[in-house]
Enzyme design. Structure first.
Site, PDB file in Angstrom:
ATOM      1  N   CYS A 111      43.286  25.816  39.706  1.00 63.28           N
ATOM      2  CA  CYS A 111      42.385  26.581  38.853  1.00 63.28           C
ATOM      3  C   CYS A 111      42.229  25.868  37.516  1.00 63.28           C
ATOM      4  CB  CYS A 111      42.967  27.976  38.645  1.00 63.28           C
ATOM      5  SG  CYS A 111      41.987  29.034  37.595  1.00 63.28           S
TER       6      CYS A 111
ATOM      7  N   HIS B 276      39.122  33.962  45.217  1.00 64.13           N
ATOM      8  CA  HIS B 276      39.712  33.437  43.981  1.00 64.13           C
ATOM      9  C   HIS B 276      38.892  33.893  42.773  1.00 64.13           C
ATOM     10  CE1 HIS B 276      41.882  30.106  41.749  1.00 64.13           C
ATOM     11  NE2 HIS B 276      40.841  30.303  40.951  1.00 64.13           N
ATOM     12  N   GLU B 277      37.563  33.779  42.858  1.00 62.60           N
ATOM     13  CA  GLU B 277      36.702  34.158  41.726  1.00 62.60           C
ATOM     14  C   GLU B 277      36.646  35.674  41.546  1.00 62.60           C
ATOM     15  OE1 GLU B 277      36.151  31.813  39.771  1.00 62.60           O
ATOM     16  OE2 GLU B 277      36.575  30.231  41.202  1.00 62.60           O
TER      17      GLU B 277
ATOM     18  N   HIS C  75      39.579  36.585  39.578  1.00 62.14           N
ATOM     19  CA  HIS C  75      39.386  36.350  38.140  1.00 62.14           C
ATOM     20  C   HIS C  75      38.682  37.532  37.482  1.00 62.14           C
ATOM     21  CE1 HIS C  75      40.909  32.422  37.164  1.00 62.14           C
ATOM     22  NE2 HIS C  75      40.221  31.837  38.136  1.00 62.14           N
TER      23      HIS C  75
END
Length: 176
Positions: A106, A149-150, A153
């Protein structure tokens, strides 16, 4: 229907790194038709494109606590399915299956990578910036991992929050 990003060119923004508070805060949902959100979407795409090895970038990573992110796994050696460059607002995972471990890195955690178990197939519902049009993306493999993953976030989570333990965290290799 295409989810391909066709918006304006954006500006490159600096990427914030852990332990910045914005990275551990749940992002606000957005109005995808708001001109500021469309500009943010363009900035995310531009920042992702100039960042070597980057396949996704979320608004919290540029210091903005909202649920907007971009993804593009095109040309990545681990990519199987790809929808090109796209930006999603207020994305939610509605189906997830075929869980597999995999190594992640990341830009907001530049010195580390880690093994994270994620779904190898996902169905995601979201809104497109600019039009606010609802979309459903069904994808697998590396693109599914990037989406998760996003979305993490946008929910205030880093990949480090999902590793099995310290034994699954590694120093990032530096290639000169």
């Amino acid at each position: 229907m295409s989810v391909q990003w066709t918006g304006p060119e954006g500006r490159v923004r600096p990427v914030v790194t852990a332990p910045a508070n914005v990275l551990s805060s749940i992002g606000q949902e957005v109005d995808p038709t708001d001109p500021e959100i469309v500009a943010l979407a363009a900035d995310l795409v531009s920042t992702m494109r100039v960042s070597p090895g980057c396949v996704g970038l979320a608004a919290p990573q540029v210091g903005v606590g909202v649920q907007v992110f971009c993804v593009d796994v095109t040309g990545h050696p681990k990519a199987v399915t790809t929808n090109g460059t796209f930006v999603l607002c207020n994305a939610k995972i509605i189906e997830a299956s075929r869980w597999r471990p995999g190594r992640e890195g990341c830009m907001s955690v530049p010195d580390l990578t880690g093994d994270v178990k994620r779904a190898a197939r996902v169905v995601v519902e979201a809104l497109l910036p600019g039009t606010g049009e609802p979309v459903t993306i069904t994808t697998d493999a590396f693109e599914a991992r990037a989406l998760q993953h996003e979305i993490d976030h946008c929910g205030g989570r880093l990949f480090l929050d999902r590793v099995a333990g310290a034994h699954a965290i590694y120093q990032r290799k530096v290639y000169l």
